[in-house]
Motif scaffolding. Structure first.
Motif, PDB file in Angstrom:
ATOM      1  N   LEU A 243       0.823  -1.204   0.000  1.00  0.00           N
ATOM      2  CA  LEU A 243       0.000   0.000   0.000  1.00  0.00           C
ATOM      3  C   LEU A 243       0.864   1.264   0.000  1.00  0.00           C
ATOM      4  N   THR A 246       1.883   1.637  -3.520  1.00  0.00           N
ATOM      5  CA  THR A 246       0.744   2.093  -4.327  1.00  0.00           C
ATOM      6  C   THR A 246       0.568   3.602  -4.217  1.00  0.00           C
ATOM      7  N   GLN A 329      -2.491  -0.638  -9.419  1.00  0.00           N
ATOM      8  CA  GLN A 329      -3.764  -1.322  -9.644  1.00  0.00           C
ATOM      9  C   GLN A 329      -3.701  -2.769  -9.169  1.00  0.00           C
ATOM     10  N   VAL A 332      -3.788  -2.870  -5.277  1.00  0.00           N
ATOM     11  CA  VAL A 332      -5.122  -2.555  -4.740  1.00  0.00           C
ATOM     12  C   VAL A 332      -6.073  -3.728  -4.958  1.00  0.00           C
ATOM     13  N   HIS A 335      -5.983  -6.376  -2.497  1.00  0.00           N
ATOM     14  CA  HIS A 335      -6.696  -6.038  -1.263  1.00  0.00           C
ATOM     15  C   HIS A 335      -8.206  -5.998  -1.488  1.00  0.00           C
ATOM     16  N   ILE A 339      -9.279   0.899  -8.013  1.00  0.00           N
ATOM     17  CA  ILE A 339      -8.662   2.213  -8.124  1.00  0.00           C
ATOM     18  C   ILE A 339      -9.255   2.911  -9.336  1.00  0.00           C
ATOM     19  N   ILE A 352      -8.860   5.421  -4.301  1.00  0.00           N
ATOM     20  CA  ILE A 352      -8.622   4.033  -3.928  1.00  0.00           C
ATOM     21  C   ILE A 352      -9.709   3.599  -2.952  1.00  0.00           C
ATOM     22  N   ILE A 354     -11.029   0.344  -0.695  1.00  0.00           N
ATOM     23  CA  ILE A 354     -10.636  -0.945  -0.136  1.00  0.00           C
ATOM     24  C   ILE A 354     -11.629  -1.296   0.978  1.00  0.00           C
TER      25      ILE A 354
END
Length: 357
Positions: A243, A246, A329, A332, A335, A339, A352, A354
């Protein structure tokens, strides 16, 4: 006597599309929103019937006839209306029977934003899966001959005659160094599929603060980083390093895009966190989700690549590898999130989402 144009002129103020029909289904009036939704001018629409608008309008036409017969006051339904050579319309329709024999039916069409969002997410997921498969196959196809090329160059260097060693070794070293550079690129392409998904408790604001410190260290002057955090957001299980990478990839791209504003001293990068409730991500409904925005006031993403920014090897800056957003991408999605990006001159917003526990 008032004409439909003057009688319904106030409907031009509505953001939803409205058309008024006579008992035969001919269009008497269409507001400005209807012109935009149907990609037709008012003059063109008033020469058409309801049956001319859509390829699969039978259901809407059937409800129209029921309204003419005063079988109901109004009727609501969600429809997907197909048009020749254009994207289908996902709409919530409201058909209302009017107490006026000259203009007996009013139809309101509201774009179904949720359905559009689901369709966009589905396309992005399909695109991402295809990208990953392409990357894996391409990387493996490159990796094997690359090792052979490097090895052959090393053996060739050992066989060079002593009198020409210095001048010819320059060429073999070019081959070896370029092979190493391509090997590094291949390793980066394969990295997201190799790294273990290390799960632990993640505080998203610690992630943002770590990225903030890295960006400030690289861009100490001319860039203001604003924080707009919802501190009630709970921790969630995830890979903190993924993360951080990201958010860093997105924020670093933004900072580079802000180079002109940084020189002017008015560049702004914003980290904004919120919670959204009852949201569908990748076809799964979640009670809570993290809603993280990374916003900059730069020039925006060039229009020619705006729809392809998550594709591998697509970059808007000279010398860029085009892998940063592809990796973001991938991380994400690992998880269970998505995105998204909206961009225009003066504002680019990466979002984002999640799931939260």
């Amino acid at each position: 006597m008032k004409t439909p144009l003057t009688l319904f002129a106030g409907l031009d103020l509505l953001t939803s599309a409205v058309i008024v029909l006579d008992a035969e289904g001919s269009i008497l009036f269409a507001n400005a929103a209807a012109e935009n939704l149907l990609d037709s001018s008012f003059k063109s629409l008033t020469h058409l019937k309801l049956t001319d608008l859509f390829l699969n309008g039978q259901e809407l036409t059937a409800v129209f006839h029921q309204a003419v017969a005063h079988q109901f006051a109004d009727k609501r339904q969600d429809l997907t209306l197909e048009r020749a050579g254009r994207e289908p319309l996902h709409v919530h329709s409201i058909v209302t029977a009017l107490d006026n024999p000259d203009t007996p039916v009013l139809i309101e069409l509201r774009e179904n934003v949720q359905q559009l969002k689901l369709d966009r997410e589905e396309r992005m997921l399909d695109q991402s899966k295809a990208n990953k498969e392409l990357i894996r196959n391409l990387a493996h196809e490159i990796k094997n001959p690359l090792g052979g090329i490097r090895g052959a160059a090393q053996l060739l260097e050992l066989e060079l005659p002593e009198r020409h060693l210095r001048e010819l070794r320059e060429y073999t070293q070019v081959i070896i160094k370029e092979a190493d550079r391509l090997q590094t690129l291949v390793d980066r392409l394969l990295a997201p599929h190799r790294l273990p998904h290390i799960v632990g408790d993640v505080n998203i604001h610690e992630v943002c603060e770590r990225v903030r410190s890295l960006i400030v260290a690289e861009f100490p002057q001319g860039l203001s980083i604003k924080r707009d955090y919802d501190l009630s957001i709970p921790e969630f299980r995830g890979d903190k390093e993924q993360l951080i990478q990201t958010v860093l990839n997105i924020a670093h791209n933004a900072a580079q895009a802000l180079s002109e504003r940084i020189r002017q001293g008015d560049a702004v990068l914003t980290f904004k966190s919120r919670v959204v409730r009852q949201i569908t991500l990748a076809k799964v409904r979640y009670r809570l989700a993290l809603d993280l925005h990374i916003i900059d006031n730069g020039p925006g993403i060039p229009p020619e690549i705006r729809n392809r920014i998550f594709y591998p090897l697509v970059s808007g800056k000279e010398g860029g590898s085009g892998l940063g957003l592809t990796l973001a991408q991938t991380f994400v999605e690992q998880h269970m999130g998505v995105i998204e990006c909206e961009s225009r001159p003066g504002c680019t917003d990466f979002r984002i989402l999640i799931p939260l526990p």
